[in-house]
Design an enzyme around this catalytic site. Sequence first.
Site, PDB file in Angstrom:
ATOM      1  N   CYS A   1      -0.473   5.400  61.527  1.00  0.00           N
ATOM      2  CA  CYS A   1       0.216   5.505  62.810  1.00  0.00           C
ATOM      3  C   CYS A   1       0.092   4.202  63.603  1.00  0.00           C
ATOM      4  O   CYS A   1      -0.719   3.349  63.271  1.00  0.00           O
ATOM      5  CB  CYS A   1      -0.395   6.622  63.630  1.00  0.00           C
TER       6      CYS A   1
ATOM      7  N   ARG B   1       6.339   0.222  59.778  1.00  0.00           N
ATOM      8  CA  ARG B   1       5.300   0.928  59.036  1.00  0.00           C
ATOM      9  C   ARG B   1       5.692   2.372  58.711  1.00  0.00           C
ATOM     10  O   ARG B   1       5.005   3.031  57.940  1.00  0.00           O
ATOM     11  CB  ARG B   1       4.009   0.947  59.857  1.00  0.00           C
TER      12      ARG B   1
ATOM     13  N   TRP C   1       2.409   9.103  61.928  1.00  0.00           N
ATOM     14  CA  TRP C   1       2.722   9.365  60.508  1.00  0.00           C
ATOM     15  C   TRP C   1       1.869  10.574  60.167  1.00  0.00           C
ATOM     16  O   TRP C   1       0.641  10.510  60.115  1.00  0.00           O
ATOM     17  CB  TRP C   1       2.337   8.121  59.696  1.00  0.00           C
TER      18      TRP C   1
ATOM     19  N   ASN D   1      -5.416   7.170  65.429  1.00  0.00           N
ATOM     20  CA  ASN D   1      -5.039   6.853  64.040  1.00  0.00           C
ATOM     21  C   ASN D   1      -6.205   7.265  63.165  1.00  0.00           C
ATOM     22  O   ASN D   1      -7.349   7.020  63.534  1.00  0.00           O
ATOM     23  CB  ASN D   1      -4.849   5.349  63.847  1.00  0.00           C
ATOM     24  N   GLY D   2      -5.917   7.826  62.008  1.00  0.00           N
ATOM     25  CA  GLY D   2      -6.994   8.170  61.082  1.00  0.00           C
ATOM     26  C   GLY D   2      -7.124   9.674  60.923  1.00  0.00           C
ATOM     27  O   GLY D   2      -6.193  10.423  61.232  1.00  0.00           O
TER      28      GLY D   2
ATOM     29  N   GLU E   1       1.480   1.204  33.341  1.00  0.00           N
ATOM     30  CA  GLU E   1       1.648   0.849  34.753  1.00  0.00           C
ATOM     31  C   GLU E   1       1.580  -0.669  34.941  1.00  0.00           C
ATOM     32  O   GLU E   1       2.349  -1.239  35.718  1.00  0.00           O
ATOM     33  CB  GLU E   1       0.583   1.582  35.590  1.00  0.00           C
TER      34      GLU E   1
ATOM     35  N   LYS F   1       4.600  -2.823  36.563  1.00  0.00           N
ATOM     36  CA  LYS F   1       4.434  -3.691  37.749  1.00  0.00           C
ATOM     37  C   LYS F   1       4.956  -5.089  37.462  1.00  0.00           C
ATOM     38  O   LYS F   1       5.680  -5.665  38.259  1.00  0.00           O
ATOM     39  CB  LYS F   1       2.969  -3.811  38.153  1.00  0.00           C
TER      40      LYS F   1
ATOM     41  N   GLU G   1       8.796  -5.133  37.190  1.00  0.00           N
ATOM     42  CA  GLU G   1       9.473  -4.889  38.466  1.00  0.00           C
ATOM     43  C   GLU G   1       9.556  -6.104  39.354  1.00  0.00           C
ATOM     44  O   GLU G   1      10.582  -6.364  39.958  1.00  0.00           O
ATOM     45  CB  GLU G   1       8.709  -3.816  39.272  1.00  0.00           C
TER      46      GLU G   1
ATOM     47  N   HIS H   1       1.387  -0.025  14.364  1.00  0.00           N
ATOM     48  CA  HIS H   1       2.592   0.676  13.909  1.00  0.00           C
ATOM     49  C   HIS H   1       3.874  -0.008  14.375  1.00  0.00           C
ATOM     50  O   HIS H   1       4.941   0.594  14.330  1.00  0.00           O
ATOM     51  CB  HIS H   1       2.560   2.135  14.380  1.00  0.00           C
TER      52      HIS H   1
ATOM     53  N   LYS I   1      13.094   1.818  47.304  1.00  0.00           N
ATOM     54  CA  LYS I   1      11.790   2.446  47.504  1.00  0.00           C
ATOM     55  C   LYS I   1      11.852   3.943  47.232  1.00  0.00           C
ATOM     56  O   LYS I   1      10.904   4.528  46.734  1.00  0.00           O
ATOM     57  CB  LYS I   1      11.305   2.184  48.932  1.00  0.00           C
TER      58      LYS I   1
HETATM   59  C1  F6R Z   1       7.263   1.678  40.818  1.00  0.00           C
HETATM   60  C2  F6R Z   1       7.743   2.703  41.730  1.00  0.00           C
HETATM   61  C3  F6R Z   1       8.635   3.752  41.177  1.00  0.00           C
HETATM   62  C4  F6R Z   1       8.309   5.112  41.784  1.00  0.00           C
HETATM   63  C5  F6R Z   1       9.321   6.180  41.324  1.00  0.00           C
HETATM   64  C6  F6R Z   1       8.950   7.545  41.845  1.00  0.00           C
HETATM   65  O1  F6R Z   1       6.476   0.713  41.452  1.00  0.00           O
HETATM   66  O2  F6R Z   1       7.430   2.695  42.897  1.00  0.00           O
HETATM   67  O3  F6R Z   1       8.574   3.796  39.787  1.00  0.00           O
HETATM   68  O4  F6R Z   1       7.011   5.461  41.382  1.00  0.00           O
HETATM   69  O5  F6R Z   1      10.597   5.831  41.774  1.00  0.00           O
HETATM   70  O6  F6R Z   1       8.911   7.564  43.230  1.00  0.00           O
HETATM   71  P1  F6R Z   1       8.154   8.696  44.024  1.00  0.00           P
HETATM   72  O7  F6R Z   1       6.699   8.581  43.700  1.00  0.00           O
HETATM   73  O8  F6R Z   1       8.446   8.398  45.463  1.00  0.00           O
HETATM   74  O9  F6R Z   1       8.713  10.017  43.560  1.00  0.00           O
END
Ligand code: F6R
Length: 607
Positions: free
Chosen positions: A2, A27, A74, A98-99, A480, A484, A487, A503, A602
């Site tokens: 928040c 934020r 938030w 906040n918290g 993962e 990363k 991406e 394999h 996002k």
């Molecule tokens: C990768 C990333 C995406 C999300 C995916 C699912 O860094 O952020 O692969 O993990 O789009 O998103 P959520 O978790 O919001 O359902």
Amino acid sequence: MCGIIGYIGSRQATPLLIGGLRKLEYRGYDSAGVSVFNDGMSRVVRCRGKLGNLEEKLKAEPAPGTVGIGHTRWATHGRPSDENSHPHKVGPVSVIHNGIIENHLQLRSELVASGSQFSSETDTEIFAHLVERQLVDGAPDLTTAVRRALLKVRGSYAFVVMSDKEPGTLVAAKNSSPLVVGLGEGENFVASDVTAILSETRKVIFIEEGELVTVTRDSVQITDFEGKPKQREPKIITWSAVQAEKGGFKHFMLKEIHEQPRAVADTLVGRVDLEGDDVRLDGVELDVKNIKRIIFIACGTSYHASMVGEFLVESLARIPVEVDLASEFRYRDPIVGPGDLVVAVSQSGETLDTMEAIREAKKKGATVLAISNVVESSIPRLADHAFYTHAGPEIGVASTKAFTTQLIGIALLAIYLGRRTNALSRERARTLLAELVQIPNKMRDVVEQGAHLQVLARRYGNATGFLFLGRGAQYPIALEGALKLKEISYIHAEGYAAGEMKHGPIALIDDQLPVVVLVPKGPSYEKTVSNLAEVRARQGKVLAIATRGDNEIGGHSDDVVLVPDTALELQPMLTVLPLQMLSYYVADQKGTDVDQPRNLAKSVTVE
Ligand code: F6R
């Protein structure tokens, strides 16, 4: 999390509060409010939604005055609503926070038992009651009342408190959540972030852990929680407004990588019951004896967290687990029904594929539990049960702190299930929980290795491809790590189960291919070391992620990053951190748009 701002001076507070909150909008938040003192009494105006809604409301209910506090919320405890918005006012006392208050359930029931009436579902309102009680019980001033109230509260917080009985004072306190005082001429500010006050002053005092600060128009007095005075020289902030939003970090992603110890600690708050060797999942009660199978469904990074979940739940609770990509599950006419617990994991809570998969599972009679980072988002609302990670808003498109907090949420779930199936003994649960609460400190150790990761990024960052290898719960971490890197740096990378290398992918190995091998101490250590030797025998370059104290691994690899030792089940929370950092520094060196990589969004609300 928040946003907090407070003002005390001779100018009209409301426009300054709204202006400050606007600087914190990036934020993310779900409601906003102000409390402004005028003519013997403060007026609270607050509502769900964006600051625009609050401004509309303020047109109808103006809040004039030169002392006030403002907040963007938030949601963590209690859904986003007008009543749950801050400030919370009890008698003369207005509070923003906040918290998370860890012992909120106990405090609330004590307050209710002694006659307090609550008008919200929040943990914050408890603090307003506690301060008000102290004033009624004879605390000589607001500072003393806040100090006494703080003694009752456990958790992470930044509070700002105002009282109609002492309108010339703002009192603020900090434990784990950020808090800064901005100094002006005949006026002062309090805020959660410098961004909120940078347009008004660049002279600030950062409040430290366990400190309380009393702010008037002309003075700032810092003490510890016992009342012992503290001296601190102000600092002059030279950051630009944009730098300040990122907390001085170059990108949101780097800031979020560094926020992980805090985010993970917040996700653990109130959930670990060290006396009972158990966990609490915010009141979620599952009919564990009747769960025959668990199916995790998720996408992307959340899918990788779910894969770690398979390992955790099967080993700790001995319930069979499947993990499915939401986009596959929904179109496969899946065999699912009563007796299945579907666990939907989603940071945003809005991913369309995951939502549709939940609908499919519910239609066929399964029970659905959501683990999400956004309170009252669509996925938790659709599910039968939900509990939340407390990562706070994640702004960088590439997920970092959302992932590690998902791992924490899933570990808590696995322990909860294990205790109820009796597959997990009390003693083992005790050891795991003790390890779990150490994770934030151990993460801090890893995120402080930035300089080393930067050197490695320079050494390997010009490669055109990478391979990531791991076994067991490190296999999803290899996936993962590869995701990363792809991406944000646009370098092709593959994650593989280390045992699968022979394999097929072994054909890729030559002296140009960096191979990142996750090889922490554990039952598959030796097997993974053999894989690593196979890579080196073909001139591949090996970067090992290993456990501190492993004196052997250096002899088998070109470079090593060491992470602290922890329980086998919790190692992924530490080993993923160097991979996030490596990706970040490689991308930064290439100059890509780290926070908004090309073609990505996002929140993926389309098929
Ligand atoms: C990768 C990333 C995406 C999300 C995916 C699912 O860094 O952020 O692969 O993990 O789009 O998103 P959520 O978790 O919001 O359902």
